[in-house]
Design an enzyme around this catalytic site. Structure first.
Site, PDB file in Angstrom:
ATOM      1  CB  SER A 122      -0.966  -0.049   1.188  1.00  0.00           C
ATOM      2  OG  SER A 122      -1.939   0.940   1.089  1.00  0.00           O
ATOM      3  CG  ASP A 171       7.299   5.753 -11.674  1.00  0.00           C
ATOM      4  OD1 ASP A 171       7.803   4.634 -11.901  1.00  0.00           O
ATOM      5  OD2 ASP A 171       6.068   5.960 -11.717  1.00  0.00           O
ATOM      6  CE  LYS A 197      -5.219  -2.603   1.083  1.00  0.00           C
ATOM      7  NZ  LYS A 197      -5.544  -1.248   0.672  1.00  0.00           N
TER       8      LYS A 197
END
Length: 192
Positions: free
Chosen positions: A106, A117, A131
């Site tokens: 999560s 990224d 998740k």
């Protein structure tokens, strides 16, 4: 309750363990980061292994301290456009690694995905849990509850986290060393 542990490792490597992301984590993280900077930190390892997640606001505040200006995470609600949580332009610029494993979930995945990224550091360890959805719990009059999925998370580059997880840049399985139980081959890989 402390959610952050930190220490200076040899060769000016700052090491911060985040056990979960809750209401106090972002403040505790900034204190730890400032203390390590004062001690002369030249590199940083952030350990998210076994961090099951927590508050999206908290993880975004922590990531904001490390990332350049731009989106940290996108949240997409059914039938609606994506909503971004953004970082400002203030960030630190030192070599960094983030440790993850199959129990990182999560909010931990939001953090690792954003670092990856932006190419702000190497992600080290094993693939995360996967998740990438948000649920709300609604109490019903009879005392039971109903949990409903309301949205999905995406990394800054638009990658879905759900059921996929974050793949590490450097795959390192944890290996317990009976002769040296304190040894941590994943941490050593992150330092390297």
């Amino acid at each position: 309750v402390p959610t952050i542990e930190h220490e200076m490792l040899p060769d000016a490597v700052g090491y911060i363990v985040i056990s979960e992301f809750d209401g106090v984590t972002d403040e505790q993280f900034i204190v730890a980061l400032d203390e390590l900077k004062t001690q002369g930190m030249k590199r940083l390892v952030i350990d998210l292994r076994n961090n099951g997640g927590g508050s999206v606001e908290s993880v975004c505040n922590v990531a904001d301290a490390l990332l350049p200006e731009g989106p940290i995470v996108y949240t997409e609600y059914k039938g609606e456009d994506r909503e971004a949580r953004n970082s400002d332009s203030e960030c630190i610029d030192i070599p960094m690694a983030v440790l993850i494993n199959g129990a990182s979930a999560s909010a931990s995945e939001i953090f690792a995905g954003a670092i990856q990224d932006y190419q702000k550091g190497k992600i080290v360890g094993t693939t995360t849990y996967g998740k990438g959805i948000v649920q709300n719990i609604y109490g019903l009059p009879d005392g039971t509850s109903l949990k409903i999925t309301i949205s999905e998370y995406f990394t800054p580059n638009g990658r879905s986290i759900h059921k996929k997880g974050i793949e590490p840049d450097v795959v390192v399985e944890y290996q317990y060393d009976e002769k040296n139980p304190e040894a941590d081959n994943q941490l050593q890989a992150a330092i390297d």
